[in-house]
Design a protein around this motif. Sequence first.
Motif, PDB file in Angstrom:
ATOM      1  N   LYS A 110      18.755  12.886  10.354  1.00 41.56           N
ATOM      2  CA  LYS A 110      18.314  12.080  11.591  1.00 41.56           C
ATOM      3  C   LYS A 110      17.414  12.884  12.405  1.00 41.56           C
ATOM      4  N   THR A 111      17.376  14.115  12.510  1.00 45.27           N
ATOM      5  CA  THR A 111      16.593  14.957  13.411  1.00 45.27           C
ATOM      6  C   THR A 111      15.161  14.648  12.885  1.00 45.27           C
ATOM      7  N   SER A 114      13.654  11.197  13.578  1.00 44.83           N
ATOM      8  CA  SER A 114      13.688  11.034  15.180  1.00 44.83           C
ATOM      9  C   SER A 114      12.080  10.874  15.530  1.00 44.83           C
TER      10      SER A 114
END
Length: 404
Positions: A110-111, A114
């Motif tokens: 997810k990081t 992003s």
Amino acid sequence: MIFPKNEHLKVCMYANALLGVWPYIFENNPTLRKLYNIYSKATFTYYLLYILTAIIQLVILLTRQEINVKEVFANLAITLLYSVTIMRVYAIKSTRMRNIIKEIMDLEDKTMASGDKQIIEIYEFHTTQSKVSNVIFLVNIFIVTALYFIHPLFVEDIIKFDAEKNETISIKALPLSSWFPYDEQKHYLASYLWHILDGSIGASFVMYTDIFTFSLIIFPLGQIHILKHILRHFNEYALKIKHQLGVTEEEASFITIRECILKHNSIIRYINDFNKEMRNIMVLDFLQSSLQLASVVIQLLVTQMNLINFIYSAQFTVSMLIRLLVYYWYGNEIIVESSNIAVAIWESEWYEESKKVKNLMLIMMMRCNRELCLEIGPFNTMSLNTLIGILKATYSYMMVIYRR
């Protein structure tokens, strides 16, 4: 795919897979997974058998009429650490730990997805810290292990009289202290090579499970720094939410603080899960750390002094201190930085937000009054004060034992 892709756990993932400890491997190949499980059980069973022989030898040493302090502490220096590692292996394979690993992998994905360069930089910084800590510790333990195998060759043989055989015998030193089902002096070369195998497997279990724990401890620290970054730049992130979702400024601020609260709760849950799985293991590690350090230093004091023995004992001590420093330094950082989340909220432009958002910020600040910490059972927390306590206890053990 043999391994899942994850940079934060990369070093410890490959290392633990060598011993059959890593839980996520060959997920898409049932046949290889079964073979890997067999290999895993074989290596761990051998490790348990070695520890059993070390404990048997310790009992033999303690039940002799004349107790040899040097031999007892040479045994303890290794046996204590190896015994605690058994619990670490079981912890890594547990369902809760599998969930923690899965959470780390998901959060990294997810990081990176992003696209936020600043958040990615913070994450990569802590990933680098994890890798560097792992590599430094691995290199030190590799050196210690090599010295462990070499140093018996530089110890003079012990000459003693055997009353039963009515003859003088020469006893050669071996790398480890363990029981053999035969006369190890008669078959010295076989015993020496066997100890090299035992020591290699034992040291691998210790250092690979330790670097795994290092990575688990460093990870939440990175998440705390990411949360603090978002809170300090709260208005910027609220503005991004406004443009992305097409909502009002107040709604964007509410969504942003809600996401921050959810992230904070995720960090709290991670720490709680880690404590549930590891707190009892950390108690045993805490209790044995002082005695183990004292054992190594006592060995240095009572062993015949030469360059190789000095380097070996000094390197062993340095490696154990590095190990403790990583654990308790990062444990202390989690306590400090989790408390500073409230400061990050204060540093934002909170006074420009609506009453609803301010109330949520206040609730979050109140929650920060209860600091996050890595627990050592129900008794203590992992911090620099605890590390100092371990060093003080080490000195006390040394004074009591050495004077005797």
